[in-house]
Design a protein around this motif. Sequence first.
Motif, short mmCIF file in Angstrom:
data_model
loop_
_atom_site.label_atom_id
_atom_site.label_comp_id
_atom_site.label_asym_id
_atom_site.label_seq_id
_atom_site.Cartn_x
_atom_site.Cartn_y
_atom_site.Cartn_z
N LYS A 82 40.25 44.06 30.11
CA LYS A 82 41.57 43.99 30.75
C LYS A 82 41.87 45.23 31.59
O LYS A 82 42.61 45.15 32.58
N LYS A 83 41.31 46.38 31.19
CA LYS A 83 41.57 47.60 31.94
C LYS A 83 41.02 47.54 33.37
O LYS A 83 41.44 48.32 34.24
N HIS A 84 40.07 46.60 33.62
CA HIS A 84 39.47 46.47 34.95
C HIS A 84 40.19 45.44 35.83
O HIS A 84 39.92 45.36 37.02
N TRP A 85 41.08 44.66 35.23
CA TRP A 85 41.68 43.56 35.98
C TRP A 85 42.48 44.04 37.19
O TRP A 85 42.43 43.44 38.25
N LYS A 86 43.22 45.13 37.02
CA LYS A 86 44.01 45.67 38.14
C LYS A 86 43.10 46.02 39.31
O LYS A 86 43.41 45.71 40.47
N HIS A 87 41.97 46.63 39.02
CA HIS A 87 41.04 47.03 40.08
C HIS A 87 40.38 45.80 40.71
O HIS A 87 40.13 45.79 41.92
N LEU A 88 40.10 44.79 39.90
CA LEU A 88 39.53 43.55 40.44
C LEU A 88 40.52 42.84 41.36
O LEU A 88 40.12 42.26 42.38
N ILE A 89 41.79 42.89 41.00
CA ILE A 89 42.83 42.29 41.86
C ILE A 89 42.88 43.02 43.21
O ILE A 89 42.98 42.40 44.27
N TYR A 205 35.17 37.51 39.87
CA TYR A 205 36.58 37.68 39.55
C TYR A 205 37.39 38.23 40.72
O TYR A 205 38.56 37.87 40.89
N GLN A 206 36.76 39.06 41.58
CA GLN A 206 37.51 39.49 42.77
C GLN A 206 37.74 38.30 43.69
O GLN A 206 38.80 38.19 44.30
N MET A 207 36.75 37.39 43.77
CA MET A 207 36.93 36.19 44.60
C MET A 207 38.02 35.30 44.04
O MET A 207 38.84 34.74 44.79
N PHE A 208 38.07 35.19 42.71
CA PHE A 208 39.11 34.37 42.07
C PHE A 208 40.49 34.94 42.38
O PHE A 208 41.40 34.21 42.81
N PHE A 209 40.67 36.25 42.16
CA PHE A 209 41.97 36.85 42.43
C PHE A 209 42.30 36.84 43.92
O PHE A 209 43.45 36.62 44.32
N GLY A 210 41.29 37.06 44.76
CA GLY A 210 41.50 37.02 46.20
C GLY A 210 41.89 35.64 46.69
O GLY A 210 42.70 35.50 47.62
#
Length: 315
Positions: A82-89, A205-210
């Motif tokens: 979860k700590k990486h989610w912000k950066h992935l977004i 995950y970056q593609m998903f958030f993007g």
Amino acid sequence: MTSRREIVGNQFNSFISILQKNKKILWLLIIIITLLWGYAWVLMKASLEYMGPFTFSSFRFGVGSVTLLLVVWLLKIGLPAKKHWKHLIIVGFLQTTVVFLLVMYGLRFVDAGKSSVLLYSMPLWSTILATKYLGEKITPAKLSGLLIGMVGLLAILGWDIWKEPNIKMIFGEFLIIISSVSWAVANVYYRIKLQSLPKLQVNAYQMFFGTIGIVIATLFMEWGKPIALNVHSIYYILFTGILASALCFTVWFLILSLIDMATATISTLLVPMFGLLFSSLILGEKMSIGVITGSILIIVGIVVAQLPKNKPRHR
């Protein structure tokens, strides 16, 4: 009994072993992937006949995200912490939302081949940003490459401004250059915040958030606008979403683990070359002197900037 995921994992490991032993197959894959990415530019341009640029991106990356997440699940890569989610977004916003909203909108006014060249000037911007934020040194080779590449960009833009001053086309070109800068920023941000994660996991995950960002923009900008779903438009969506976005990236990240970064960066220059070729053959786009000259200079500049430093000889 062996599960389906274990079978897929074993097949994936066997595939890696084959590539490690046979460089010819590895380079054949690089050519196939860059060829498919180059061809995708033709389909991206052609899709505008059937729907809005943001709508197409929503369909494309929606399909691509689902496919890529399925690959991640099959390979047992798992969820990022979860700590990486912000950066992935943030990476998803920069690398998928911004890049492909601007690119697809710019394609309304700019030829597909020229657009591919402008977007793949990204390594030039990455070099500048890496110097400031990653502490990388500007070597003579990098400085020379940057100067050559920038002259190439000016050749493309300058020719259009001088020869055929079409405001919409020049606006579209600037949008694509901004998207190239955004892609470079995403690369540097990834190096700072997410480099410890598996590349395939990051991309999925970056593609998903993007994609979520693209869908939101589509709802605001193109809600209610006509969409023509037929054999052609569905083919464009499936090809660019499943093949060019998901599966090609899966294999590409595998290749990145087997070759050095400089070789990989130079290899991606095949994409705009194929983009120019297919756009000329299929769409009938004419390559001006500015595009040809600028493309050559940008490609030469990136190659020069990626040249390895000479190692001191041991006496």
